[in-house]
Design an enzyme around this catalytic site. Structure first.
Site, PDB file in Angstrom:
ATOM      1  N   HIS A  76       9.729   0.307  -1.620  1.00 50.46           N
ATOM      2  CA  HIS A  76      10.849  -0.021  -2.093  1.00 50.46           C
ATOM      3  C   HIS A  76      11.197   1.116  -3.333  1.00 50.46           C
ATOM      4  CE1 HIS A  76       8.575  -1.316  -5.966  1.00 50.46           C
ATOM      5  NE2 HIS A  76       8.004  -2.091  -5.180  1.00 50.46           N
ATOM      6  N   ASP A  78      13.060   0.946  -6.476  1.00 50.89           N
ATOM      7  CA  ASP A  78      13.017   0.701  -7.796  1.00 50.89           C
ATOM      8  C   ASP A  78      11.770   0.660  -8.331  1.00 50.89           C
ATOM      9  OD1 ASP A  78      12.947  -1.519  -6.268  1.00 50.89           O
ATOM     10  OD2 ASP A  78      13.328  -2.691  -7.626  1.00 50.89           O
ATOM     11  N   ASP A 108       3.185   1.762  -7.880  1.00 54.13           N
ATOM     12  CA  ASP A 108       4.026   0.729  -7.567  1.00 54.13           C
ATOM     13  C   ASP A 108       5.606   1.362  -7.437  1.00 54.13           C
ATOM     14  OD1 ASP A 108       5.360  -1.858  -6.932  1.00 54.13           O
ATOM     15  OD2 ASP A 108       5.233  -2.395  -8.796  1.00 54.13           O
ATOM     16  N   GLU A 142      13.449  -4.570  -5.203  1.00 53.45           N
ATOM     17  CA  GLU A 142      12.092  -5.367  -4.904  1.00 53.45           C
ATOM     18  C   GLU A 142      11.718  -6.085  -6.326  1.00 53.45           C
ATOM     19  OE1 GLU A 142       7.908  -6.556  -4.730  1.00 53.45           O
ATOM     20  OE2 GLU A 142       9.007  -4.992  -5.891  1.00 53.45           O
ATOM     21  N   GLU A 143      11.813  -5.214  -7.207  1.00 49.31           N
ATOM     22  CA  GLU A 143      11.193  -5.556  -8.514  1.00 49.31           C
ATOM     23  C   GLU A 143      12.184  -6.927  -9.270  1.00 49.31           C
ATOM     24  OE1 GLU A 143       8.401  -4.863  -9.440  1.00 49.31           O
ATOM     25  OE2 GLU A 143       7.965  -2.800  -8.889  1.00 49.31           O
TER      26      GLU A 143
END
EC number: 3.5.1.14
Length: 396
Positions: A76, A78, A108, A142-143
Site C-alpha cells: 500500500h 498510504d 509500514d 489500506e490505512e
C-alpha cells in the site's frame, strides 16, 4: 556498496519523501514516481482508478506459462500521520543517521513496495524468465480500511481475472534474529452501539436513560475483554493471536448544547474495535453482540465487518516453497497470526493464500510509532531475499 544498491536506497528515500499521508495522501506524485521507476527496468506499468482520486499502480510481467495461476505482490502507498513534535527528524525527510533511515513508512510499508519492484526488476534485467505471470500492485487506502484499494480490486472482479495463485503482502519487523511471517490475521469488527432513552432534568432520578444503557453495554464488553486478557495471562504459551481483543474507542452522548450539563441526553453511542482470532469461531462474538443488544435494549451497526477469515495452509506448495527458500537463504522464520488487519484479508476471503512477509529482523516494531526507521543493510538484504523467494515461487 555497488551501484544497484545505491540506486535502490535512493529510490527508497525518494518514495518516503512523497507525503502519502492521511487525510490527504499525495497519490498522484507517488504513482508518477513508481511509473518512472518501473520504466528504468522496462516494466509494463499502468495506473487506474476504481474510486475517484484513489489510483492503483499495477505492473504486469507475463510468464512463459500465462494460463497457470499467477503471483501477486501487493503493497500500500498510504501512510498514517506523524506528530513532528515527537520525531528527532522531519518524518518525511528520510534522514539517515547511524545506518538507519528515519521516515514515516520505512516499516509500514514503503520498504516492501520498493523491494518488490526492485527484486523483480533485477530478475528481469538478469534475463530470468518467469514461468508464472507476476502482478505487482501499489494500492491506496489500506490505512483506512482498504475500501478504496484492495477491497475494490476484489469486488470489481479484477483479482479473479488475474487468476492469482498466491499473494505476498506486508508483515512486521522482528526484534530478534528471526523473521516473522504471517499466514492469517484477526478479523476486524468495528461496531457502533446506539441507545435511546428517557430525557429530563439532571436533578431528577430519570430511569432508562440512553447513558445508563450505554454504561451497561460498556460493562458487559469490559467483562468479556477481561476474560480474554485472563486467558492470555494464565497460559505462557499463548500469544495475543490466540485470543480475541476488544477495546472501547469512542463514547458519545447528544445534548442540545455542550453547556447543557443539566439535560439528560436522549441518545448515546459507543464504538468498539474487536479483533477476532481465526483460531476460534466468529459465532462467539456474534452471540455476545446479540445478547448485549437484547439485555441492554440497544441497537448496533457494523462500521467494519469481515464475515470470512481464512488461513493460508502451511502445508500448501506455496508456503512450503517459501519456507524452503528461506531455509536456503539461512533465515529462520516464525509463522504467526497477524494481530491487526492488512489487505491480505480480502484476498484470503477469495481463497487465495496470502503470505505476510516484511524481511526485517533485528528491528524494533515501530509501525505507526514515533521515529519509525529501518536499517539500510536490512533493507538491502530484503531485496536479495525477495529475488530468491520470487524466482523459486515462480518455478513451481
Amino acid at each position: 556498496m555497488n551501484s544497484k544498491d545505491e540506486r535502490v536506497l535512493n529510490k527508497f528515500k525518494q518514495y518516503l519523501q512523497i507525503q502519502t499521508v492521511h487525510p490527504n495522501p499525495n497519490y498522484e506524485e507517488a504513482i508518477k514516481f513508481l511509473e518512472n521507476y518501473s520504466k528504468e527496468f522496462l516494466l509494463n506499468f499502468e495506473s487506474f482508478e476504481l474510486v475517484k482520486d484513489n489510483p492503483i499502480g499495477h505492473i504486469f510481467i507475463e510468464g512463459t506459462e500465462p494460463n497457470i495461476p499467477s503471483i501477486l505482490l501487493n503493497s500500500h502507498i498510504d501512510v498514517v500521520p506523524a506528530d513532528t513534535n515527537n520525531w528527532k527528524f522531519d518524518p518525511f525527510s528520510a534522514k539517515e543517521e547511524d545506518n538507519k533511515i528515519y521516515a514515516r513508512g520505512t516499516q509500514d510499508m514503503k520498504c516492501v513496495g520498493i523491494q518488490h519492484l526492485e527484486s523483480i526488476g533485477r530478475l528481469v534485467e538478469s534475463g530470468f524468465k518467469f514461468k508464472r505471470s507476476i502482478h505487482i500492485t501499489f494500492v491506496p487506502g489500506e490505512e483506512v480500511g482498504g475500501h478504496v484499494g484492495m477491497e475494490m480490486l476484489v469486488k470489481s472482479g479484477i483479482i479473479k481475472k488475474w487468476n492469482i495463485g498466491v499473494a505476498f503482502d506486508e508483515g512486521l519487523a522482528n526484534p530478534s534474529e528471526k523473521f516473522t511471517v504471517f499466514y492469517g490475521e484477526k478479523a476486524p469488527w468495528w461496531i457502533l452501539f446506539t441507545a435511546e432513552g428517557n430525557v429530563g432534568h439532571g436533578s431528577q432520578f430519570i430511569e432508562n436513560t440512553a447513558i445508563q444503557k450505554i454504561y451497561s453495554v460498556m460493562t458487559k464488553l469490559t467483562e468479556f475483554r477481561n476474560k480474554q486478557l485472563e486467558i492470555l495471562k494464565k497460559d505462557p504459551n499463548k500469544t495475543i493471536s490466540d485470543v480475541h481483543t476488544l477495546n472501547i474507542t469512542q463514547i458519545k452522548a447528544a445534548t442540545p448544547s455542550e453547556k447543557s450539563i443539566n439535560v439528560i441526553p436522549s441518545k448515546a453511542t459507543l464504538a468498539c474495535d474487536i479483533r477476532i482470532t481465526p483460531k476460534k469461531s466468529m459465532e462467539e462474538i456474534q452471540k455476545l453482540i446479540d445478547e448485549i443488544c437484547e439485555s441492554c435494549n440497544v441497537q448496533y451497526q457494523f462500521l467494519q465487518h469481515t464475515p470470512i477469515n481464512n488461513l493460508t495452509d502451511l502445508e500448501s506448495q506455496w508456503f512450503k516453497t517459501f519456507e524452503s527458500s528461506c531455509k536456503e537463504l539461512g533465515i529462520e522464520i516464525e509463522p504467526q497470526i497477524f494481530p491487526a488487519a492488512t489487505d491480505s484479508r480480502y484476498l484470503r476471503q477469495l481463497g487465495i493464500p496470502a503470505i505476510g512477509f516484511s524481511p526485517m529482523n533485528n528491528t524494533p516494531i515501530l509501525l505507526h510509532g514515533n521515529n519509525e526507521f529501518l536499517d539500510r543493510d536490512i533493507f538491502l538484504k530484503g531485496v536479495h531475499y525477495f529475488m530468491k523467494i520470487f524466482s523459486d515461487i515462480s518455478k513451481i
